[in-house]
Enzyme design. Sequence first.
Site, PDB file in Angstrom:
ATOM      1  CB  THR A  23       5.177  -0.275 -13.310  1.00 58.82           C
ATOM      2  OG1 THR A  23       5.440   0.749 -14.271  1.00 58.82           O
ATOM      3  CG2 THR A  23       6.484  -0.813 -12.790  1.00 58.82           C
ATOM      4  CD  GLU A  69       8.932  -0.696 -10.166  1.00 56.65           C
ATOM      5  OE1 GLU A  69       8.169  -1.420  -9.497  1.00 56.65           O
ATOM      6  OE2 GLU A  69       8.583   0.398 -10.638  1.00 56.65           O
ATOM      7  CE  LYS A 119       5.207  16.810  -0.542  1.00 61.53           C
ATOM      8  NZ  LYS A 119       5.497  16.496  -1.909  1.00 61.53           N
ATOM      9  CD1 TRP A 150       5.250  16.276   3.522  1.00 61.99           C
ATOM     10  CD2 TRP A 150       6.210  14.254   3.433  1.00 61.99           C
ATOM     11  NE1 TRP A 150       6.275  16.343   2.608  1.00 61.99           N
ATOM     12  CE2 TRP A 150       6.885  15.113   2.543  1.00 61.99           C
ATOM     13  CE3 TRP A 150       6.626  12.927   3.540  1.00 61.99           C
ATOM     14  CZ2 TRP A 150       7.969  14.687   1.768  1.00 61.99           C
ATOM     15  CZ3 TRP A 150       7.698  12.497   2.777  1.00 61.99           C
ATOM     16  CH2 TRP A 150       8.362  13.380   1.897  1.00 61.99           C
TER      17      TRP A 150
HETATM   18  P1  ADP Z   1       2.349  -0.295  -9.649  1.00 60.77           P
HETATM   19  O1  ADP Z   1       3.593   0.350  -9.130  1.00 60.77           O
HETATM   20  O2  ADP Z   1       2.325  -0.481 -11.091  1.00 60.77           O
HETATM   21  O3  ADP Z   1       1.077   0.259  -9.069  1.00 60.77           O
HETATM   22  P2  ADP Z   1       3.030  -2.585  -8.075  1.00 60.77           P
HETATM   23  O4  ADP Z   1       2.156  -3.745  -7.877  1.00 60.77           O
HETATM   24  O5  ADP Z   1       4.423  -2.803  -8.415  1.00 60.77           O
HETATM   25  O6  ADP Z   1       2.309  -1.795  -9.197  1.00 60.77           O
HETATM   26  O7  ADP Z   1       2.842  -1.627  -6.853  1.00 60.77           O
HETATM   27  C1  ADP Z   1       3.822  -1.324  -5.943  1.00 60.77           C
HETATM   28  C2  ADP Z   1       3.313  -0.323  -4.972  1.00 60.77           C
HETATM   29  O8  ADP Z   1       2.178  -0.787  -4.269  1.00 60.77           O
HETATM   30  C3  ADP Z   1       4.300   0.014  -3.892  1.00 60.77           C
HETATM   31  O9  ADP Z   1       5.240   0.929  -4.331  1.00 60.77           O
HETATM   32  C4  ADP Z   1       3.402   0.569  -2.810  1.00 60.77           C
HETATM   33  O10 ADP Z   1       3.099   1.923  -3.025  1.00 60.77           O
HETATM   34  C5  ADP Z   1       2.150  -0.227  -2.968  1.00 60.77           C
HETATM   35  N1  ADP Z   1       2.105  -1.303  -1.979  1.00 60.77           N
HETATM   36  C6  ADP Z   1       2.435  -2.595  -2.150  1.00 60.77           C
HETATM   37  N2  ADP Z   1       2.241  -3.290  -1.009  1.00 60.77           N
HETATM   38  C7  ADP Z   1       1.787  -2.416  -0.094  1.00 60.77           C
HETATM   39  C8  ADP Z   1       1.413  -2.513   1.292  1.00 60.77           C
HETATM   40  N3  ADP Z   1       1.435  -3.666   1.952  1.00 60.77           N
HETATM   41  N4  ADP Z   1       1.020  -1.392   1.902  1.00 60.77           N
HETATM   42  C9  ADP Z   1       0.966  -0.215   1.257  1.00 60.77           C
HETATM   43  N5  ADP Z   1       1.296  -0.062  -0.030  1.00 60.77           N
HETATM   44  C10 ADP Z   1       1.700  -1.143  -0.705  1.00 60.77           C
END
Ligand code: ADP
Length: 545
Positions: free
Chosen positions: A185, A330, A439, A444
């Site tokens: 990640t 993940e 917050k 929120w």
């Molecule tokens: P990293 O966690 O390393 O930034 P990832 O590509 O695994 O990389 O990112 C996952 C995160 O991206 C999710 O937990 C979420 O917060 C965000 N995410 C992915 N797709 C969407 C979406 N369609 N809308 C909003 N957030 C998204």
Amino acid sequence: MLGLMQQWPLLCHKILDYAAIQHGSREVVTRSVEGPITRTTYAEIRVRSLKVAQKLARDGFGEGDRIATLAWNTARHIEAWYGTMGIGAVYHTLNPRLFPDQIAWIMNHAEDKALFVDLTFMPIVEKIATQVSSLQKIIVLTDSAHMPDTKLDNVVAYEDWLADADSDFAWKELDENAACGMCYTSGTTGDPKGVLYSHRSNVLHALIAVQPDAMGISSRDTILPVVPMFHANAWGLAHSAPMIGAKLVMPGARMDGEAIYELLDTEKVSFTAAVPTVWLMLLQHLEETGKKLPHLNKVVIGGSACPRAMTEKFQRIYDVEVIHAWGMTEMSPLGSLGSMKPEYAGLEGDAKLDIQEKQGFAPFGVEMKITDDENNDLPWDGETFGRLKVRGPAIASAYYGGAGAEQFDSDNWFDTGDVAHIDPNGYMEITDRAKDVIKSGGEWISTITLENLAVGHPDVAEAAAIGIAHPKWDERPLLVVVAKAGKSPSKDDLLDYLAGKVAKWWLPDDVVFVDEIPHTATGKIQKTTLRDQFRDYSLPGVEAL
Ligand code: ADP
């Protein structure tokens, strides 16, 4: 009583075997890193993957070894993956957009033994190779004619390296739970964490991905994965496309609007997938040139929230169906996709966009729930938001090396770090990342909602909302805006535009205009940097704290 059915281990190379047998002549087209468009087939890719496996084995690599890739989406990158998996080794995709020192940190953490690298990234490798003590061999994904000069040892051109292999090699017989892939990640908080995929999880994820209500792809599709293989497995497309025998078009190093358009058009691409930033570039190119998208049927957009205006443009102007998807490294990565359940059949215009603004529902293979901070389940009423937790066969059960253990609970639920609500039809909407949510007075405020609304303003190119410390309310929203070229909207324009679209107390206390908003290596807004940048910002009417 046990069933009397065969044990048929779910192994990734069976996907490629299948593609070669049933769809052997289907093309895989690449915009090569060297420049020209190249063409191969699944049958040929299988042969060359066997050669990769044969060569890796001859070079002394074997089960469990981590073999890194620092590469664009190309046919050679696919060969490197399948060849690696075929000897029981583990492909480890590295994100070239990270700083070289971070890449070195990740390689050392994973103890990568070999590296497949594209020409583009040789300067990075020159910088870091000597810092990675486990690294024994560097294979440059090119031929001898294009090999760069290098002072590094043990560097070979891919085509030279493969030349003495004959593909007379049998895939390793493995336990389906054996590791086969790895991706870190991006480490927006703390050090990057390694996700370790298994053959079984990748095969099951590919099956999850191809379901009609998920990506809904078939052998009749031509698929352009713009999302890189180093970004959460190209959302599984390097496995699901061969699994259903779809023609693949690999964009290589060029992801600008013109280059992507050219592939969409000349290869008659019917299905594509990428993060919103890529589509902003394409839509801009289409607007400037007046071009249309006659072949494209469907685009999957995820990685960060897909702005409503983007969905609307694709569908209304270009007649391309948008599937908004959510997921994370993940989760291999798919978690939810926004195709239309029959409850919403026939919806059009704004009513349809209202549903599509959500991130969709979980396919079979992903269980989902929302909880409060005490782990109590929250109702699926489309309003109550809480921590989004998931479990399933293609979802991590731990990070490599044991970091982040607090995100996994004893009954396997993984805390995604996202905040969401789920409606009675199962459609989930991300309202924030837990660490980004503002917050205010114990309640929120969703930064994503504010950002999505703000980019709907005709003069706004990009917007980010962050919480600024406030003596009375704890935090209050600040909206950071990049205006479209040649436009100069005012603070009041923005606030007037947002008024009435969100609760009054959600309205930003201030709006600032900047030239650029920082992004992470996976194209998301880098909230930590932005918060640092505005650490000492004083909101109107508040003395700096
Ligand atoms: P990293 O966690 O390393 O930034 P990832 O590509 O695994 O990389 O990112 C996952 C995160 O991206 C999710 O937990 C979420 O917060 C965000 N995410 C992915 N797709 C969407 C979406 N369609 N809308 C909003 N957030 C998204």
